[in-house]
Design an enzyme around this catalytic site. Structure first.
Site, PDB file in Angstrom:
ATOM      1  N   GLU A   1       0.873  -1.486  -0.316  1.00 57.85           N
ATOM      2  CA  GLU A   1       0.147  -0.063  -0.417  1.00 57.85           C
ATOM      3  C   GLU A   1       0.873   1.335  -0.230  1.00 57.85           C
ATOM      4  OE1 GLU A   1      -3.248  -0.380   2.589  1.00 57.85           O
ATOM      5  OE2 GLU A   1      -3.827  -1.778   1.882  1.00 57.85           O
TER       6      GLU A   1
ATOM      7  N   GLU B   1      -4.902  -8.958  -0.869  1.00 55.29           N
ATOM      8  CA  GLU B   1      -6.097  -8.796   0.332  1.00 55.29           C
ATOM      9  C   GLU B   1      -6.798  -8.439  -0.125  1.00 55.29           C
ATOM     10  OE1 GLU B   1      -4.644  -5.511   3.602  1.00 55.29           O
ATOM     11  OE2 GLU B   1      -2.372  -5.616   2.978  1.00 55.29           O
TER      12      GLU B   1
HETATM   13  O1  AHR Z   1      -4.855  -6.325   6.465  1.00 56.54           O
HETATM   14  C1  AHR Z   1      -5.353  -5.368   7.770  1.00 56.54           C
HETATM   15  C2  AHR Z   1      -4.515  -4.203   7.280  1.00 56.54           C
HETATM   16  O2  AHR Z   1      -4.993  -3.862   5.377  1.00 56.54           O
HETATM   17  C3  AHR Z   1      -2.987  -4.195   6.237  1.00 56.54           C
HETATM   18  O3  AHR Z   1      -2.216  -3.861   6.858  1.00 56.54           O
HETATM   19  C4  AHR Z   1      -3.017  -3.039   5.207  1.00 56.54           C
HETATM   20  O4  AHR Z   1      -2.516  -3.356   4.156  1.00 56.54           O
HETATM   21  C5  AHR Z   1      -4.734  -3.233   4.524  1.00 56.54           C
HETATM   22  O5  AHR Z   1      -5.286  -1.263   4.520  1.00 56.54           O
END
Ligand code: AHR
Length: 555
Positions: free
Chosen positions: A220, A353
Protein backbone atom coordinates in the site's frame (compact mmCIF):
# COMPACT_ATOMS: atom_id res chain seq x y z
CA UNK A 1 -38.71 -22.68 -1.92
CA UNK A 2 -38.38 -20.15 0.91
CA UNK A 3 -35.43 -20.43 3.25
CA UNK A 4 -37.60 -21.40 6.23
CA UNK A 5 -39.48 -24.13 4.35
CA UNK A 6 -36.21 -25.40 2.94
CA UNK A 7 -34.55 -25.65 6.31
CA UNK A 8 -37.64 -27.04 8.02
CA UNK A 9 -37.88 -29.82 5.50
CA UNK A 10 -34.20 -30.49 5.95
CA UNK A 11 -34.57 -30.65 9.72
CA UNK A 12 -37.65 -32.83 9.48
CA UNK A 13 -35.51 -35.30 7.63
CA UNK A 14 -32.99 -35.13 10.49
CA UNK A 15 -30.17 -33.77 8.43
CA UNK A 16 -29.77 -31.45 5.55
CA UNK A 17 -28.30 -34.36 3.64
CA UNK A 18 -31.73 -35.86 3.12
CA UNK A 19 -33.20 -32.66 1.82
CA UNK A 20 -30.41 -32.42 -0.68
CA UNK A 21 -30.69 -36.04 -1.55
CA UNK A 22 -34.20 -35.29 -2.73
CA UNK A 23 -33.20 -32.24 -4.70
CA UNK A 24 -30.06 -33.63 -6.24
CA UNK A 25 -31.73 -36.92 -7.00
CA UNK A 26 -34.28 -35.26 -9.27
CA UNK A 27 -32.26 -35.18 -12.40
CA UNK A 28 -35.02 -35.04 -14.93
CA UNK A 29 -35.48 -31.57 -16.41
CA UNK A 30 -39.22 -31.93 -16.59
CA UNK A 31 -39.79 -32.80 -12.94
CA UNK A 32 -38.49 -29.53 -11.46
CA UNK A 33 -39.31 -25.97 -12.30
CA UNK A 34 -36.08 -24.08 -12.68
CA UNK A 35 -35.39 -20.37 -12.23
CA UNK A 36 -31.69 -20.37 -13.16
CA UNK A 37 -29.36 -21.93 -15.68
CA UNK A 38 -25.64 -22.66 -15.59
CA UNK A 39 -23.88 -23.73 -18.77
CA UNK A 40 -20.39 -25.21 -18.60
CA UNK A 41 -18.56 -24.87 -21.92
CA UNK A 42 -15.95 -27.60 -21.82
CA UNK A 43 -14.49 -26.51 -25.14
CA UNK A 44 -13.69 -23.05 -23.81
CA UNK A 45 -10.76 -23.24 -21.40
CA UNK A 46 -9.88 -19.96 -19.68
CA UNK A 47 -6.49 -20.76 -18.18
CA UNK A 48 -4.88 -22.77 -15.42
CA UNK A 49 -6.09 -21.91 -11.92
CA UNK A 50 -2.87 -21.09 -10.13
CA UNK A 51 -2.95 -22.80 -6.72
CA UNK A 52 -1.62 -19.46 -5.41
CA UNK A 53 -5.12 -18.01 -5.89
CA UNK A 54 -5.92 -19.98 -2.71
CA UNK A 55 -3.32 -18.07 -0.71
CA UNK A 56 -3.26 -16.56 2.77
CA UNK A 57 -1.94 -13.55 4.59
CA UNK A 58 -0.45 -13.30 8.09
CA UNK A 59 0.61 -9.96 9.54
CA UNK A 60 2.12 -8.97 12.87
CA UNK A 61 -1.20 -7.45 13.83
CA UNK A 62 -3.21 -8.10 16.99
CA UNK A 63 -3.67 -11.86 17.50
CA UNK A 64 -2.56 -13.09 14.08
CA UNK A 65 1.04 -14.06 14.78
CA UNK A 66 1.33 -13.92 18.58
CA UNK A 67 -1.38 -16.11 20.09
CA UNK A 68 -2.65 -17.18 16.69
CA UNK A 69 0.20 -18.83 14.80
CA UNK A 70 2.95 -18.59 17.38
CA UNK A 71 2.33 -19.88 20.89
CA UNK A 72 5.99 -20.57 21.75
CA UNK A 73 7.79 -23.82 22.39
CA UNK A 74 7.20 -23.66 26.15
CA UNK A 75 3.43 -23.32 25.75
CA UNK A 76 0.96 -25.89 27.08
CA UNK A 77 -0.94 -25.40 23.86
CA UNK A 78 0.07 -28.26 21.55
CA UNK A 79 2.68 -26.86 19.17
CA UNK A 80 5.36 -27.86 16.72
CA UNK A 81 8.46 -25.84 17.51
CA UNK A 82 6.30 -23.01 18.87
CA UNK A 83 3.70 -23.06 16.08
CA UNK A 84 0.12 -23.93 17.03
CA UNK A 85 -0.44 -27.57 16.07
CA UNK A 86 -4.19 -27.33 15.46
CA UNK A 87 -3.50 -24.59 12.91
CA UNK A 88 -0.91 -26.70 11.12
CA UNK A 89 -3.29 -29.67 10.97
CA UNK A 90 -6.21 -27.62 9.64
CA UNK A 91 -4.09 -25.79 7.08
CA UNK A 92 -2.56 -28.96 5.72
CA UNK A 93 -6.06 -30.10 4.84
CA UNK A 94 -6.82 -27.14 2.57
CA UNK A 95 -3.49 -26.99 0.69
CA UNK A 96 -2.67 -23.37 1.53
CA UNK A 97 -0.35 -22.84 -1.50
CA UNK A 98 1.19 -19.54 -0.34
CA UNK A 99 1.33 -17.35 2.78
CA UNK A 100 2.13 -13.64 2.64
CA UNK A 101 4.08 -12.21 5.62
CA UNK A 102 4.92 -10.02 7.65
CA UNK A 103 2.35 -7.43 6.48
CA UNK A 104 0.37 -5.44 5.48
CA UNK A 105 1.20 -2.04 6.85
CA UNK A 106 3.48 -3.71 9.39
CA UNK A 107 5.83 -4.78 6.57
CA UNK A 108 6.94 -1.21 5.91
CA UNK A 109 7.96 -0.78 9.55
CA UNK A 110 9.63 -4.17 9.97
CA UNK A 111 13.36 -4.65 10.21
CA UNK A 112 13.99 -8.27 9.30
CA UNK A 113 17.35 -8.21 11.13
CA UNK A 114 15.37 -8.03 14.41
CA UNK A 115 13.80 -11.43 13.75
CA UNK A 116 16.88 -13.59 13.27
CA UNK A 117 19.47 -15.13 15.59
CA UNK A 118 19.00 -16.51 19.10
CA UNK A 119 15.42 -15.89 20.13
CA UNK A 120 16.26 -14.85 23.67
CA UNK A 121 18.48 -12.09 22.33
CA UNK A 122 16.11 -10.56 19.83
CA UNK A 123 15.11 -6.94 20.39
CA UNK A 124 11.62 -5.82 21.35
CA UNK A 125 10.17 -3.17 19.07
CA UNK A 126 7.09 -1.03 19.00
CA UNK A 127 4.58 -2.60 16.65
CA UNK A 128 3.22 -0.50 13.78
CA UNK A 129 -0.34 -1.05 15.04
CA UNK A 130 0.29 0.05 18.63
CA UNK A 131 -1.58 3.32 18.28
CA UNK A 132 -4.43 2.12 16.08
CA UNK A 133 -7.74 3.71 16.98
CA UNK A 134 -9.54 0.35 17.00
CA UNK A 135 -7.85 -1.01 20.15
CA UNK A 136 -10.21 -1.44 23.12
CA UNK A 137 -9.15 0.69 26.12
CA UNK A 138 -8.07 -2.06 28.51
CA UNK A 139 -5.67 -4.04 26.36
CA UNK A 140 -2.60 -5.22 28.28
CA UNK A 141 0.86 -4.73 26.84
CA UNK A 142 2.18 -7.73 24.95
CA UNK A 143 3.79 -8.76 21.68
CA UNK A 144 0.80 -7.29 19.77
CA UNK A 145 1.96 -3.77 20.66
CA UNK A 146 5.61 -4.43 21.58
CA UNK A 147 6.84 -7.08 19.16
CA UNK A 148 9.23 -9.58 20.78
CA UNK A 149 10.43 -10.79 17.39
CA UNK A 150 10.11 -14.40 18.50
CA UNK A 151 8.50 -15.11 15.15
CA UNK A 152 11.01 -14.08 12.51
CA UNK A 153 12.21 -15.27 9.14
CA UNK A 154 13.28 -18.81 10.14
CA UNK A 155 10.07 -19.35 12.10
CA UNK A 156 7.95 -18.14 9.21
CA UNK A 157 9.74 -20.41 6.75
CA UNK A 158 9.30 -23.34 9.10
CA UNK A 159 5.60 -22.55 9.34
CA UNK A 160 5.36 -22.54 5.54
CA UNK A 161 7.15 -25.86 5.30
CA UNK A 162 4.91 -27.43 7.94
CA UNK A 163 1.72 -26.44 6.15
CA UNK A 164 3.03 -27.00 2.62
CA UNK A 165 2.84 -23.37 1.50
CA UNK A 166 5.24 -21.22 -0.47
CA UNK A 167 6.47 -18.12 1.33
CA UNK A 168 5.60 -14.68 -0.02
CA UNK A 169 7.70 -12.06 1.77
CA UNK A 170 6.69 -8.40 1.78
CA UNK A 171 9.72 -6.11 1.96
CA UNK A 172 10.01 -2.76 3.71
CA UNK A 173 10.23 0.08 1.19
CA UNK A 174 9.13 2.95 3.44
CA UNK A 175 11.67 2.66 6.25
CA UNK A 176 14.53 0.42 5.08
CA UNK A 177 16.88 0.62 2.13
CA UNK A 178 17.26 -1.32 -1.09
CA UNK A 179 20.40 -2.81 0.42
CA UNK A 180 18.37 -4.22 3.34
CA UNK A 181 16.06 -5.74 0.77
CA UNK A 182 18.69 -7.58 -1.18
CA UNK A 183 20.40 -8.67 2.02
CA UNK A 184 17.12 -10.24 3.09
CA UNK A 185 17.07 -12.03 -0.26
CA UNK A 186 20.66 -13.11 0.43
CA UNK A 187 19.74 -14.35 3.92
CA UNK A 188 16.91 -16.41 2.51
CA UNK A 189 18.33 -17.69 -0.74
CA UNK A 190 22.15 -17.69 -0.84
CA UNK A 191 23.64 -21.21 -0.95
CA UNK A 192 24.91 -22.82 2.28
CA UNK A 193 28.30 -21.58 3.41
CA UNK A 194 28.64 -18.92 0.71
CA UNK A 195 27.83 -15.75 2.64
CA UNK A 196 27.86 -14.56 6.21
CA UNK A 197 24.09 -14.25 5.99
CA UNK A 198 23.79 -17.86 4.81
CA UNK A 199 25.83 -18.84 7.88
CA UNK A 200 23.51 -16.83 10.08
CA UNK A 201 20.53 -18.59 8.50
CA UNK A 202 22.20 -21.91 9.33
CA UNK A 203 22.74 -20.78 12.92
CA UNK A 204 19.02 -20.12 13.01
CA UNK A 205 18.46 -23.78 12.15
CA UNK A 206 18.20 -23.70 8.37
CA UNK A 207 21.34 -24.59 6.47
CA UNK A 208 19.51 -24.99 3.17
CA UNK A 209 18.22 -21.88 1.41
CA UNK A 210 14.54 -21.07 1.67
CA UNK A 211 14.30 -20.47 -2.09
CA UNK A 212 11.80 -17.66 -1.67
CA UNK A 213 10.38 -16.74 -5.05
CA UNK A 214 7.63 -14.25 -4.19
CA UNK A 215 8.80 -10.85 -2.99
CA UNK A 216 6.47 -7.95 -2.37
CA UNK A 217 8.08 -4.57 -2.96
CA UNK A 218 6.35 -2.62 -0.20
CA UNK A 219 2.68 -2.59 0.70
CA UNK A 220 0.00 0.00 0.00
CA UNK A 221 2.69 2.45 -1.04
CA UNK A 222 -0.09 4.95 -1.77
CA UNK A 223 -0.89 4.94 1.99
CA UNK A 224 0.77 3.40 5.05
CA UNK A 225 3.62 2.17 2.85
CA UNK A 226 5.03 5.66 2.25
CA UNK A 227 2.24 7.87 0.92
CA UNK A 228 4.05 7.98 -2.42
CA UNK A 229 2.73 9.21 -5.72
CA UNK A 230 2.68 6.49 -8.39
CA UNK A 231 5.70 8.16 -10.02
CA UNK A 232 7.66 8.25 -6.76
CA UNK A 233 6.78 4.65 -6.03
CA UNK A 234 7.86 3.58 -9.53
CA UNK A 235 11.29 5.09 -8.82
CA UNK A 236 11.49 3.23 -5.49
CA UNK A 237 10.33 0.02 -7.11
CA UNK A 238 13.04 0.22 -9.75
CA UNK A 239 15.72 0.98 -7.17
CA UNK A 240 14.68 -1.95 -5.00
CA UNK A 241 14.49 -4.50 -7.80
CA UNK A 242 17.50 -3.51 -9.91
CA UNK A 243 20.17 -6.23 -9.74
CA UNK A 244 18.80 -8.19 -6.83
CA UNK A 245 20.87 -11.40 -6.58
CA UNK A 246 19.01 -14.42 -7.97
CA UNK A 247 20.73 -17.56 -6.66
CA UNK A 248 19.21 -19.61 -9.48
CA UNK A 249 15.67 -18.56 -8.62
CA UNK A 250 13.58 -16.49 -10.98
CA UNK A 251 12.26 -13.89 -8.53
CA UNK A 252 8.60 -12.95 -8.79
CA UNK A 253 8.50 -9.31 -7.70
CA UNK A 254 5.10 -7.97 -6.81
CA UNK A 255 4.40 -4.25 -6.96
CA UNK A 256 2.18 -2.47 -4.43
CA UNK A 257 -0.84 -1.93 -6.61
CA UNK A 258 -4.08 -0.02 -6.25
CA UNK A 259 -6.65 0.41 -3.55
CA UNK A 260 -9.89 -1.00 -5.04
CA UNK A 261 -10.93 1.14 -8.03
CA UNK A 262 -7.95 3.53 -8.13
CA UNK A 263 -7.20 3.15 -11.85
CA UNK A 264 -5.05 6.27 -11.77
CA UNK A 265 -2.53 4.49 -9.52
CA UNK A 266 -2.27 1.59 -11.97
CA UNK A 267 -2.08 3.76 -15.09
CA UNK A 268 0.50 6.24 -13.78
CA UNK A 269 2.72 3.55 -12.25
CA UNK A 270 2.74 1.43 -15.41
CA UNK A 271 3.39 4.51 -17.55
CA UNK A 272 6.37 5.56 -15.43
CA UNK A 273 7.80 2.05 -15.32
CA UNK A 274 7.45 1.73 -19.06
CA UNK A 275 9.37 4.98 -19.65
CA UNK A 276 12.37 3.23 -18.07
CA UNK A 277 11.62 -0.12 -19.75
CA UNK A 278 11.32 -1.63 -16.27
CA UNK A 279 8.06 -3.57 -16.48
CA UNK A 280 10.05 -6.71 -17.20
CA UNK A 281 11.09 -6.63 -13.58
CA UNK A 282 7.58 -7.12 -12.32
CA UNK A 283 5.68 -10.41 -12.03
CA UNK A 284 2.57 -9.25 -10.24
CA UNK A 285 0.58 -6.12 -9.52
CA UNK A 286 -1.15 -6.23 -6.14
CA UNK A 287 -4.74 -5.09 -5.89
CA UNK A 288 -6.36 -4.68 -2.46
CA UNK A 289 -10.10 -4.76 -2.06
CA UNK A 290 -12.01 -5.01 1.22
CA UNK A 291 -15.79 -5.11 1.57
CA UNK A 292 -17.57 -3.24 4.31
CA UNK A 293 -20.94 -1.77 5.18
CA UNK A 294 -21.22 1.92 5.81
CA UNK A 295 -24.09 3.06 7.94
CA UNK A 296 -25.72 6.28 6.83
CA UNK A 297 -24.17 6.53 3.38
CA UNK A 298 -20.84 5.97 1.67
CA UNK A 299 -17.54 7.41 2.79
CA UNK A 300 -14.05 6.90 1.52
CA UNK A 301 -12.61 6.82 5.05
CA UNK A 302 -12.12 3.20 6.05
CA UNK A 303 -12.27 4.13 9.73
CA UNK A 304 -15.84 5.44 9.47
CA UNK A 305 -18.99 3.47 10.11
CA UNK A 306 -18.74 -0.17 9.05
CA UNK A 307 -21.37 -2.74 9.91
CA UNK A 308 -21.40 -5.46 12.53
CA UNK A 309 -19.97 -8.91 11.84
CA UNK A 310 -22.80 -10.78 13.59
CA UNK A 311 -25.87 -8.58 13.81
CA UNK A 312 -26.96 -7.38 10.43
CA UNK A 313 -30.28 -6.82 8.72
CA UNK A 314 -30.84 -8.38 5.34
CA UNK A 315 -30.02 -5.17 3.45
CA UNK A 316 -26.54 -5.15 5.04
CA UNK A 317 -26.11 -8.77 3.98
CA UNK A 318 -26.78 -7.80 0.38
CA UNK A 319 -24.83 -4.56 0.47
CA UNK A 320 -21.73 -6.31 1.75
CA UNK A 321 -21.93 -9.06 -0.86
CA UNK A 322 -22.43 -6.48 -3.56
CA UNK A 323 -19.25 -4.72 -2.41
CA UNK A 324 -17.43 -8.05 -2.62
CA UNK A 325 -18.81 -8.76 -6.07
CA UNK A 326 -17.15 -5.58 -7.36
CA UNK A 327 -14.06 -7.77 -7.56
CA UNK A 328 -14.97 -8.86 -11.08
CA UNK A 329 -15.10 -5.30 -12.45
CA UNK A 330 -12.00 -4.28 -10.49
CA UNK A 331 -10.05 -7.12 -12.08
CA UNK A 332 -11.33 -6.31 -15.55
CA UNK A 333 -10.74 -2.57 -15.26
CA UNK A 334 -7.22 -2.75 -13.83
CA UNK A 335 -6.36 -5.48 -16.33
CA UNK A 336 -7.46 -3.28 -19.16
CA UNK A 337 -5.42 -0.30 -17.86
CA UNK A 338 -2.38 -2.54 -17.42
CA UNK A 339 -2.87 -3.78 -20.98
CA UNK A 340 -2.73 -0.22 -22.37
CA UNK A 341 0.97 -0.32 -21.54
CA UNK A 342 1.88 -3.95 -20.95
CA UNK A 343 0.29 -5.14 -24.19
CA UNK A 344 1.39 -8.75 -23.84
CA UNK A 345 0.03 -8.84 -20.28
CA UNK A 346 3.30 -10.13 -18.90
CA UNK A 347 2.38 -8.72 -15.50
CA UNK A 348 -0.49 -10.53 -13.78
CA UNK A 349 -2.83 -9.39 -11.04
CA UNK A 350 -2.19 -10.44 -7.46
CA UNK A 351 -5.11 -9.72 -5.11
CA UNK A 352 -3.00 -9.98 -2.00
CA UNK A 353 -5.59 -8.56 0.40
CA UNK A 354 -9.31 -9.27 0.13
CA UNK A 355 -12.15 -10.00 2.52
CA UNK A 356 -14.83 -8.53 4.75
CA UNK A 357 -14.06 -5.84 7.28
CA UNK A 358 -16.44 -5.08 10.16
CA UNK A 359 -16.35 -2.72 13.09
CA UNK A 360 -14.70 -3.87 16.36
CA UNK A 361 -16.81 -5.70 18.94
CA UNK A 362 -17.05 -9.34 17.88
CA UNK A 363 -13.36 -10.25 18.28
CA UNK A 364 -12.99 -13.27 20.59
CA UNK A 365 -10.22 -11.63 22.64
CA UNK A 366 -9.41 -7.99 23.25
CA UNK A 367 -5.84 -8.39 21.96
CA UNK A 368 -7.19 -9.36 18.53
CA UNK A 369 -6.99 -5.99 16.84
CA UNK A 370 -9.25 -6.02 13.73
CA UNK A 371 -10.49 -9.41 14.91
CA UNK A 372 -14.06 -10.29 14.02
CA UNK A 373 -16.51 -13.16 13.92
CA UNK A 374 -17.20 -14.81 10.63
CA UNK A 375 -20.64 -16.02 9.51
CA UNK A 376 -22.34 -17.61 6.52
CA UNK A 377 -22.24 -14.15 4.95
CA UNK A 378 -18.46 -14.39 4.90
CA UNK A 379 -18.66 -17.90 3.48
CA UNK A 380 -20.82 -16.68 0.59
CA UNK A 381 -18.43 -13.74 0.15
CA UNK A 382 -15.50 -16.16 -0.02
CA UNK A 383 -17.35 -18.44 -2.42
CA UNK A 384 -18.26 -15.69 -4.84
CA UNK A 385 -14.82 -14.09 -4.66
CA UNK A 386 -12.99 -17.37 -5.30
CA UNK A 387 -15.39 -18.04 -8.18
CA UNK A 388 -14.42 -14.64 -9.59
CA UNK A 389 -10.72 -15.50 -9.36
CA UNK A 390 -11.31 -18.87 -11.03
CA UNK A 391 -13.27 -17.26 -13.85
CA UNK A 392 -10.40 -14.82 -14.35
CA UNK A 393 -7.64 -17.40 -14.05
CA UNK A 394 -5.71 -15.96 -16.97
CA UNK A 395 -5.49 -12.58 -15.20
CA UNK A 396 -5.20 -13.39 -11.49
CA UNK A 397 -2.00 -15.24 -10.62
CA UNK A 398 -2.29 -15.08 -6.84
CA UNK A 399 -4.71 -13.98 -4.13
CA UNK A 400 -4.44 -13.84 -0.35
CA UNK A 401 -7.43 -13.66 1.94
CA UNK A 402 -7.01 -11.18 4.80
CA UNK A 403 -6.16 -12.54 7.26
CA UNK A 404 -5.38 -16.10 8.30
CA UNK A 405 -6.36 -16.14 11.96
CA UNK A 406 -7.96 -13.80 14.54
CA UNK A 407 -8.27 -10.88 12.12
CA UNK A 408 -10.73 -9.62 9.47
CA UNK A 409 -12.00 -12.48 7.28
CA UNK A 410 -10.21 -15.28 9.07
CA UNK A 411 -10.32 -19.00 8.50
CA UNK A 412 -9.55 -19.60 12.16
CA UNK A 413 -10.29 -18.07 15.54
CA UNK A 414 -8.02 -19.05 18.41
CA UNK A 415 -7.49 -18.06 21.99
CA UNK A 416 -5.33 -20.05 24.38
CA UNK A 417 -6.16 -23.70 23.59
CA UNK A 418 -9.52 -22.90 21.93
CA UNK A 419 -9.41 -23.24 18.17
CA UNK A 420 -12.36 -22.81 15.84
CA UNK A 421 -12.66 -23.10 12.08
CA UNK A 422 -14.92 -20.49 10.49
CA UNK A 423 -17.34 -20.97 7.57
CA UNK A 424 -14.68 -19.33 5.36
CA UNK A 425 -12.32 -22.21 6.19
CA UNK A 426 -14.91 -24.67 4.91
CA UNK A 427 -15.21 -22.76 1.64
CA UNK A 428 -11.44 -22.97 1.14
CA UNK A 429 -11.62 -26.68 1.94
CA UNK A 430 -14.39 -27.27 -0.61
CA UNK A 431 -12.73 -25.12 -3.28
CA UNK A 432 -9.26 -26.64 -2.90
CA UNK A 433 -10.31 -29.08 -5.64
CA UNK A 434 -9.95 -26.22 -8.16
CA UNK A 435 -6.25 -25.73 -7.48
CA UNK A 436 -4.11 -26.35 -10.54
CA UNK A 437 -7.10 -27.35 -12.71
CA UNK A 438 -8.13 -25.74 -15.99
CA UNK A 439 -10.70 -23.00 -15.54
CA UNK A 440 -13.63 -23.55 -17.91
CA UNK A 441 -15.92 -20.82 -19.20
CA UNK A 442 -19.42 -20.83 -17.75
CA UNK A 443 -22.54 -18.85 -18.51
CA UNK A 444 -24.97 -18.28 -15.68
CA UNK A 445 -28.38 -16.67 -15.68
CA UNK A 446 -30.18 -16.33 -12.39
CA UNK A 447 -32.62 -13.81 -10.87
CA UNK A 448 -30.86 -10.90 -9.16
CA UNK A 449 -31.84 -10.43 -5.50
CA UNK A 450 -32.88 -6.84 -4.84
CA UNK A 451 -32.91 -4.80 -1.65
CA UNK A 452 -33.24 -1.28 -0.28
CA UNK A 453 -30.47 0.22 1.82
CA UNK A 454 -30.63 3.69 3.32
CA UNK A 455 -33.57 4.39 1.02
CA UNK A 456 -31.59 3.42 -2.08
CA UNK A 457 -32.65 0.41 -4.15
CA UNK A 458 -29.93 -2.05 -5.10
CA UNK A 459 -29.53 -5.49 -6.54
CA UNK A 460 -26.78 -8.05 -6.80
CA UNK A 461 -25.71 -10.96 -8.95
CA UNK A 462 -27.82 -14.09 -8.52
CA UNK A 463 -25.95 -17.40 -8.44
CA UNK A 464 -22.18 -17.02 -8.72
CA UNK A 465 -20.36 -19.93 -10.30
CA UNK A 466 -17.04 -21.23 -11.56
CA UNK A 467 -15.93 -24.51 -13.08
CA UNK A 468 -12.63 -26.28 -13.54
CA UNK A 469 -11.53 -29.46 -15.25
CA UNK A 470 -8.75 -31.83 -14.43
CA UNK A 471 -8.76 -35.03 -16.47
CA UNK A 472 -12.32 -36.32 -16.29
CA UNK A 473 -13.15 -34.43 -13.10
CA UNK A 474 -15.22 -31.30 -13.47
CA UNK A 475 -15.67 -29.20 -10.35
CA UNK A 476 -18.51 -26.69 -10.31
CA UNK A 477 -18.76 -24.37 -7.32
CA UNK A 478 -21.76 -22.14 -6.78
CA UNK A 479 -22.50 -19.46 -4.19
CA UNK A 480 -26.10 -18.44 -3.66
CA UNK A 481 -26.26 -14.91 -2.18
CA UNK A 482 -30.08 -14.98 -2.10
CA UNK A 483 -30.83 -14.78 1.64
CA UNK A 484 -34.34 -16.22 1.61
CA UNK A 485 -34.98 -18.36 -1.43
CA UNK A 486 -33.31 -21.38 -2.87
CA UNK A 487 -32.48 -21.35 -6.56
CA UNK A 488 -33.22 -24.27 -8.83
CA UNK A 489 -30.81 -24.37 -11.72
CA UNK A 490 -30.64 -26.37 -14.88
CA UNK A 491 -27.01 -27.35 -15.26
CA UNK A 492 -25.90 -27.96 -18.80
CA UNK A 493 -22.51 -29.52 -19.48
CA UNK A 494 -21.62 -28.77 -23.11
CA UNK A 495 -19.13 -31.13 -24.72
CA UNK A 496 -19.35 -34.28 -22.58
CA UNK A 497 -21.69 -36.70 -20.87
CA UNK A 498 -21.93 -36.91 -17.12
CA UNK A 499 -21.05 -40.23 -15.52
CA UNK A 500 -21.65 -39.35 -11.88
CA UNK A 501 -21.93 -36.37 -9.57
CA UNK A 502 -21.24 -35.89 -5.90
CA UNK A 503 -21.93 -32.75 -3.96
CA UNK A 504 -21.09 -30.86 -0.80
CA UNK A 505 -23.11 -27.96 0.58
CA UNK A 506 -22.37 -25.37 3.23
CA UNK A 507 -25.50 -23.72 4.63
CA UNK A 508 -26.22 -22.55 8.17
CA UNK A 509 -29.50 -22.49 10.03
CA UNK A 510 -29.90 -18.83 9.16
CA UNK A 511 -27.93 -16.05 7.52
CA UNK A 512 -26.14 -15.24 10.80
CA UNK A 513 -24.93 -18.79 11.43
CA UNK A 514 -21.35 -19.03 12.63
CA UNK A 515 -19.03 -21.22 14.63
CA UNK A 516 -17.81 -20.51 18.15
CA UNK A 517 -15.89 -22.31 20.89
CA UNK A 518 -19.26 -23.41 22.31
CA UNK A 519 -20.62 -24.53 18.93
CA UNK A 520 -17.63 -25.22 16.73
CA UNK A 521 -19.65 -27.16 14.14
CA UNK A 522 -22.73 -25.00 13.85
CA UNK A 523 -21.71 -24.44 10.23
CA UNK A 524 -20.04 -27.31 8.51
CA UNK A 525 -20.19 -28.79 5.03
CA UNK A 526 -22.50 -31.68 4.39
CA UNK A 527 -21.83 -34.31 1.76
CA UNK A 528 -24.77 -35.02 -0.53
CA UNK A 529 -25.95 -38.18 -2.20
CA UNK A 530 -24.27 -39.19 -5.43
CA UNK A 531 -26.35 -38.19 -8.46
CA UNK A 532 -26.04 -38.56 -12.16
CA UNK A 533 -27.40 -36.40 -14.96
CA UNK A 534 -28.30 -37.68 -18.39
CA UNK A 535 -27.28 -36.11 -21.66
CA UNK A 536 -25.07 -33.68 -19.86
CA UNK A 537 -28.01 -31.91 -18.22
CA UNK A 538 -29.38 -32.09 -14.71
CA UNK A 539 -31.21 -29.95 -12.19
CA UNK A 540 -29.88 -28.88 -8.85
CA UNK A 541 -31.37 -26.88 -6.00
CA UNK A 542 -29.07 -24.41 -4.26
CA UNK A 543 -30.28 -23.52 -0.75
CA UNK A 544 -30.50 -19.87 0.27
CA UNK A 545 -27.30 -18.29 1.63
CA UNK A 546 -25.17 -21.26 0.71
CA UNK A 547 -22.02 -22.44 -1.03
CA UNK A 548 -22.09 -25.70 -3.01
CA UNK A 549 -19.49 -27.85 -4.71
CA UNK A 550 -20.52 -30.37 -7.34
CA UNK A 551 -17.86 -32.82 -8.43
CA UNK A 552 -18.87 -34.20 -11.78
CA UNK A 553 -17.12 -37.17 -13.33
CA UNK A 554 -17.36 -37.11 -17.11
CA UNK A 555 -17.65 -40.14 -19.42
O1 AHR B 1 -5.24 -6.26 6.66
C1 AHR B 1 -5.19 -5.14 7.47
C2 AHR B 1 -4.54 -3.95 6.78
O2 AHR B 1 -5.33 -3.56 5.71
C3 AHR B 1 -3.20 -4.20 6.15
O3 AHR B 1 -2.14 -4.11 7.04
C4 AHR B 1 -3.10 -3.12 5.14
O4 AHR B 1 -2.28 -3.46 4.04
C5 AHR B 1 -4.55 -2.89 4.74
O5 AHR B 1 -4.89 -1.55 4.73
Amino acid sequence: MKRRQFLESALAASTIVLSHRASVGSTSRQSRSTDSRIEVLLNEPVGKINPEIYGHFAEHLGGVVYGGIWVGEASKIPNVGGIRKSLIDALQRIKPSVVRWPGGCFADSYNWHDGIGARNQRPRRTNFWRDAGEWPKDVPDGPWNYDTNQFGTNEFMRFCRLVGAQPYVAANVRSLTARDFYEWVEYCNSPPGTTTLADMRATGGDREPFKVRYWGVGNESWGCGGNFTPEEYAAEYRRFTEWVPRYGIDPAFIGAGPNSGDLDWSRRFFTKMNERRALGRMWGWALHHYSWNVSGGRTTDWRQGKGDALNYPIDEWYELLREADRMESLITEHWSVMGEIDRQHRVKLVVDEWGAWYRPGTEIHNTHLLGQQSTMRDAVLAGLTLNTFNRNAEKVAMANVAQLINCLQSLFLANEDKFVTTPTFHVFDMYSAHQGAQSIRTICSSPRPSYTRNGQPGDIRGLSESASLSDKRLVLTVANPEAVQSRVAEIVIRGAQVKSTTGTVLAGKDIHAHNSAEQPDAVRPVVMQTVSGRGGTFVHEFPPASVTKLQIILE
